[in-house]
Write an enzyme that holds these catalytic residues in place. Structure first.
Site, short mmCIF file in Angstrom:
data_model
loop_
_atom_site.label_atom_id
_atom_site.label_comp_id
_atom_site.label_asym_id
_atom_site.label_seq_id
_atom_site.Cartn_x
_atom_site.Cartn_y
_atom_site.Cartn_z
N SER A 10 0.84 -1.14 -0.08
CA SER A 10 -0.20 -0.12 0.14
C SER A 10 0.79 1.41 -0.04
O SER A 10 1.60 1.57 1.02
CB SER A 10 -1.00 0.02 1.07
OG SER A 10 -1.79 1.14 1.25
N HIS A 35 -0.71 -1.40 -4.09
CA HIS A 35 -2.19 -0.96 -3.94
C HIS A 35 -2.17 0.48 -3.79
O HIS A 35 -1.62 1.14 -2.88
CB HIS A 35 -2.28 -1.49 -2.36
CG HIS A 35 -3.69 -1.49 -1.83
ND1 HIS A 35 -4.80 -2.34 -2.11
CD2 HIS A 35 -4.04 -0.73 -1.03
CE1 HIS A 35 -5.84 -2.09 -1.57
NE2 HIS A 35 -5.74 -1.04 -0.88
N ASP A 37 -4.56 3.53 -2.60
CA ASP A 37 -5.69 4.06 -1.95
C ASP A 37 -6.15 5.49 -2.43
O ASP A 37 -5.57 6.29 -2.01
CB ASP A 37 -5.39 3.86 -0.47
CG ASP A 37 -5.24 2.67 0.18
OD1 ASP A 37 -6.20 1.84 -0.09
OD2 ASP A 37 -4.20 2.28 0.49
N MET A 39 -8.83 8.22 -1.98
CA MET A 39 -9.82 8.58 -1.05
C MET A 39 -10.36 10.04 -1.36
O MET A 39 -9.69 10.83 -1.96
CB MET A 39 -9.30 8.74 0.42
CG MET A 39 -8.66 7.38 0.75
SD MET A 39 -7.75 7.87 2.36
CE MET A 39 -6.94 6.17 2.64
N HIS A 68 -7.70 0.77 -5.33
CA HIS A 68 -8.83 0.61 -4.27
C HIS A 68 -9.34 1.97 -4.02
O HIS A 68 -8.81 2.96 -3.52
CB HIS A 68 -8.30 0.31 -2.82
CG HIS A 68 -9.00 0.22 -1.74
ND1 HIS A 68 -8.57 0.22 -0.50
CD2 HIS A 68 -10.51 0.00 -1.67
CE1 HIS A 68 -9.60 0.07 0.26
NE2 HIS A 68 -10.90 0.10 -0.29
N MET A 70 -11.76 4.35 -2.44
CA MET A 70 -12.78 4.75 -1.52
C MET A 70 -13.42 6.05 -1.90
O MET A 70 -13.21 7.04 -1.15
CB MET A 70 -12.00 4.74 -0.43
CG MET A 70 -11.33 3.44 0.43
SD MET A 70 -10.36 3.62 1.53
CE MET A 70 -8.95 3.50 0.49
N MET A 139 -12.35 -5.59 4.22
CA MET A 139 -11.71 -4.42 4.92
C MET A 139 -11.55 -5.15 6.38
O MET A 139 -12.46 -5.44 7.08
CB MET A 139 -12.48 -3.09 4.91
CG MET A 139 -12.31 -2.35 3.75
SD MET A 139 -10.56 -2.17 3.05
CE MET A 139 -9.92 -1.17 4.29
N ASP A 177 -7.33 -6.02 3.94
CA ASP A 177 -6.72 -4.81 4.07
C ASP A 177 -6.89 -4.13 5.38
O ASP A 177 -7.94 -3.82 5.72
CB ASP A 177 -7.12 -3.79 2.73
CG ASP A 177 -6.53 -2.33 2.74
OD1 ASP A 177 -5.57 -2.33 3.21
OD2 ASP A 177 -7.14 -1.60 1.88
C1 DX5 Z 1 -6.82 2.07 4.79
C2 DX5 Z 1 -6.50 1.60 3.36
C3 DX5 Z 1 -5.21 0.62 3.51
C4 DX5 Z 1 -3.85 1.29 4.43
C5 DX5 Z 1 -3.64 0.00 4.67
O1 DX5 Z 1 -8.22 2.56 4.48
O2 DX5 Z 1 -7.22 1.10 2.51
O3 DX5 Z 1 -4.63 0.17 2.34
O4 DX5 Z 1 -3.06 1.97 3.50
O5 DX5 Z 1 -2.53 0.41 5.73
P1 DX5 Z 1 -1.88 -0.57 6.82
O6 DX5 Z 1 -1.19 -2.03 6.47
O7 DX5 Z 1 -1.01 0.22 7.46
O8 DX5 Z 1 -3.04 -1.07 7.79
ZN ZN Z 2 -6.48 -0.02 0.58
#
Ligand code: DX5
Ligand code: ZN
Length: 218
Positions: A10, A35, A37, A39, A68, A70, A139, A177
């Site tokens: 990530s 990965h 993210d 947002m 991913h 969000m 999640m 995740d």
């Molecule tokens: C959180 C993200 C994750 C995050 C995971 O909403 O979707 O991908 O980066 O981070 P760790 O591995 O630190 O929990």
């Molecule tokens: Zn994620």
């Protein structure tokens, strides 16, 4: 069925001021996917990065992108992210009015489609989409931030989803995740997950190769 075990690093957990080196380094350490993210500050209480940054990421690496999303109403942005040529685009069931239409739209662009559920969302809610999704992202923390603690109450959902996809004879990826480390990965593996997202654990490790390796060990 023999499952591929994949580690998806990530980017949220890396030093974003040093993106190119961080991506090279985590690839050398054995990560299979990146990965990403995305947002929007609406579906989750955080804003990260979007298409302009990921376009640059695509330019500097051949690692497959595991996007991913969000974001609220994800269908609006499928073309934008599909244009990047990622391995997979995953969206949230809770954010879409018509999840099947989002899956179909991703597939129409020749890209694998993933569907994600938050910790409080039930297996019954996602079940109708397990026939067509290529990946289910369970999640294991509430989405929005890296570095949170793994929620063990999500394990039963992983087992149930594994049972359903095996019964359907589909080789759907089951991805987890949030809070994944050498300890929690074992619980998720036993429950039937096979793609492990990790941010803070692998990017924060002194020996990243050993950290990625620990997530792939049986
Ligand atoms: C959180 C993200 C994750 C995050 C995971 O909403 O979707 O991908 O980066 O981070 P760790 O591995 O630190 O929990
Ligand atoms: Zn994620």
């Amino acid at each position: 069925m023999i499952l591929d075990i994949l580690v998806s690093a990530s980017l949220l957990g890396c030093d974003l001021a040093n993106l190119e080196n961080e991506i090279d380094d985590i690839k050398r350490a054995g990560a299979d996917w990146l990965h990403c993210d995305v947002m929007d500050g609406a579906f989750v209480d955080n804003i990260s990065f979007g298409q302009p940054v990921l376009k640059c990421v695509m330019r500097i690496t051949d690692e497959p992108l595991d996007v991913h999303l969000m974001i609220q109403d994800p269908i609006r942005y499928i073309d934008t992210y599909a244009d990047l040529g990622p391995e997979i685009i995953t969206f949230h069931l809770e954010a879409a009015d018509d999840p099947q239409a989002v899956i179909d739209k991703i597939h129409s662009r020749g890209i694998k489609a993933g569907i994600s559920i938050k910790p409080e969302t039930t297996v019954a809610e996602v079940k109708p989409y397990l026939k067509s999704a290529d990946l289910v992202l369970v999640m294991t923390v509430n989405p929005g931030f890296g570095g949170q603690v793994f929620l063990p109450q999500t394990l039963d959902k992983i087992s149930e989803i594994r049972y359903i996809v095996d019964t359907l004879e589909r080789d759907t990826y089951i991805e987890v995740d949030g809070g994944i480390n050498a300890k929690t990965v074992k619980l998720c593996r036993q429950a039937g997950a096979n793609v492990f997202v990790s941010g803070s654990y692998i990017f924060g490790a002194d020996d990243r190769t050993a950290a990625v390796g620990s997530l792939k060990q049986i």
